[in-house]
Design a protein around this motif. Structure first.
Motif, mmCIF file in Angstrom:
data_model
loop_
_atom_site.group_PDB
_atom_site.id
_atom_site.type_symbol
_atom_site.label_atom_id
_atom_site.label_comp_id
_atom_site.label_asym_id
_atom_site.label_seq_id
_atom_site.Cartn_x
_atom_site.Cartn_y
_atom_site.Cartn_z
ATOM 1 N N ALA A 55 0.818 -1.208 0.000
ATOM 2 C CA ALA A 55 0.000 0.000 0.000
ATOM 3 C C ALA A 55 0.856 1.264 0.000
ATOM 4 O O ALA A 55 1.818 1.373 0.764
ATOM 5 C CB ALA A 55 -0.923 0.011 1.212
ATOM 6 N N LEU A 56 0.499 2.193 -0.837
ATOM 7 C CA LEU A 56 1.081 3.533 -0.895
ATOM 8 C C LEU A 56 2.601 3.512 -1.074
ATOM 9 O O LEU A 56 3.183 2.533 -1.510
ATOM 10 C CB LEU A 56 0.678 4.349 0.336
ATOM 11 N N VAL A 57 3.221 4.656 -0.772
ATOM 12 C CA VAL A 57 4.661 4.845 -0.927
ATOM 13 C C VAL A 57 5.166 5.462 0.368
ATOM 14 O O VAL A 57 4.544 6.370 0.910
ATOM 15 C CB VAL A 57 4.963 5.781 -2.117
ATOM 16 N N ASN A 58 6.287 4.979 0.866
ATOM 17 C CA ASN A 58 6.796 5.443 2.164
ATOM 18 C C ASN A 58 8.072 6.266 2.034
ATOM 19 O O ASN A 58 8.940 6.235 2.898
ATOM 20 C CB ASN A 58 7.023 4.254 3.100
ATOM 21 N N HIS A 63 8.896 16.535 -7.488
ATOM 22 C CA HIS A 63 9.167 16.505 -8.934
ATOM 23 C C HIS A 63 9.870 15.193 -9.315
ATOM 24 O O HIS A 63 10.891 15.180 -10.010
ATOM 25 C CB HIS A 63 9.987 17.730 -9.342
ATOM 26 N N LEU A 64 9.319 14.086 -8.835
ATOM 27 C CA LEU A 64 9.904 12.765 -9.076
ATOM 28 C C LEU A 64 9.416 12.201 -10.405
ATOM 29 O O LEU A 64 8.204 12.104 -10.627
ATOM 30 C CB LEU A 64 9.502 11.813 -7.943
ATOM 31 N N TYR A 85 13.679 8.245 -7.741
ATOM 32 C CA TYR A 85 14.180 9.269 -6.829
ATOM 33 C C TYR A 85 15.529 9.806 -7.313
ATOM 34 O O TYR A 85 16.210 9.151 -8.113
ATOM 35 C CB TYR A 85 14.292 8.680 -5.419
ATOM 36 N N PRO A 86 15.932 10.992 -6.835
ATOM 37 C CA PRO A 86 17.190 11.591 -7.287
ATOM 38 C C PRO A 86 18.420 10.706 -7.073
ATOM 39 O O PRO A 86 19.382 10.806 -7.827
ATOM 40 C CB PRO A 86 17.300 12.879 -6.450
ATOM 41 N N THR A 90 14.331 3.306 -7.327
ATOM 42 C CA THR A 90 12.954 3.341 -7.811
ATOM 43 C C THR A 90 12.045 2.624 -6.819
ATOM 44 O O THR A 90 12.469 1.707 -6.120
ATOM 45 C CB THR A 90 12.800 2.678 -9.196
ATOM 46 N N VAL A 91 10.815 3.085 -6.777
ATOM 47 C CA VAL A 91 9.783 2.446 -5.978
ATOM 48 C C VAL A 91 8.640 2.115 -6.921
ATOM 49 O O VAL A 91 8.227 2.961 -7.723
ATOM 50 C CB VAL A 91 9.286 3.381 -4.848
#
Length: 191
Positions: A55-58, A63-64, A85-86, A90-91
């Protein structure tokens, strides 16, 4: 063939601008854009536990670069969101959607946990309203009030032009306020 969203909206489908119709049409579609993810610090542990269940992103960020791929298999629409992400990590946030009758859809983040939402079009924008969370045990769908889990879900999507749209997803708890938000701008394309 009509998409899940087209069936949920019925005649209101024709009120959606082209960018949102492309985003939700039947078949294979890809949305490419950038997203902001924000939540209060006190939510970090809770979101990390939810992430174990899909569930979701933690992880926060602004600006990803984000790619959302959708495809239909049978009566389900599968979503694969890839956020970069910078630091190069990756997620992926995956889910599948099913119809729940009338103007309702359920998004499952795994085979057991889902969110039932009602959709409607207002002034050319697509609005989602969270109805309840769902725990699916075999053929049973057990309802869980939103306030017991994360709070009320709201999503608004608006066309920017014929190919671009904005998306704003928020979870607002009755006592804690806004506990999660992701929002961005995407270009919708279809195969």
């Amino acid at each position: 063939m009509s998409s899940l969203m087209q069936r949920a909206l019925g005649e209101d489908w024709d009120k959606l601008p082209p960018a949102l119709q492309t985003h939700y049409q039947f078949g294979v579609t890809t949305d490419t854009g950038h997203m902001d993810i924000e939540y209060p610090r006190f939510m970090q542990g809770y979101l990390s536990v939810l992430r174990v269940f899909g569930a979701l992103v933690n992880r926060r960020g602004h600006h990803l670069p984000t790619v959302v791929e959708k495809k239909n298999i049978g009566e389900r629409q599968y979503w694969r969101r890839t956020i970069t992400y910078p630091d190069g990590k990756t997620v992926c946030f995956n889910s599948f959607w099913i119809s729940a009758g009338d103007n309702h859809l359920i998004e499952f983040v795994n085979p057991v946990l889902g969110l039932q939402m009602a959709v409607h079009v207002q002034d050319g924008a697509l609005h989602y309203r969270g109805v309840r969370f769902i725990v699916k045990l075999g053929p049973l769908r057990l309802p869980i009030p939103e306030w017991l889990v994360l709070g009320h879900t709201s999503i608004e999507e608006k066309a920017v032009d014929d190919t671009h749209f904005t998306m704003d997803f928020r979870l607002t708890h009755p006592l804690l306020g806004q506990v999660f938000r992701y929002a961005g701008v995407f270009a919708a394309t279809s195969e």
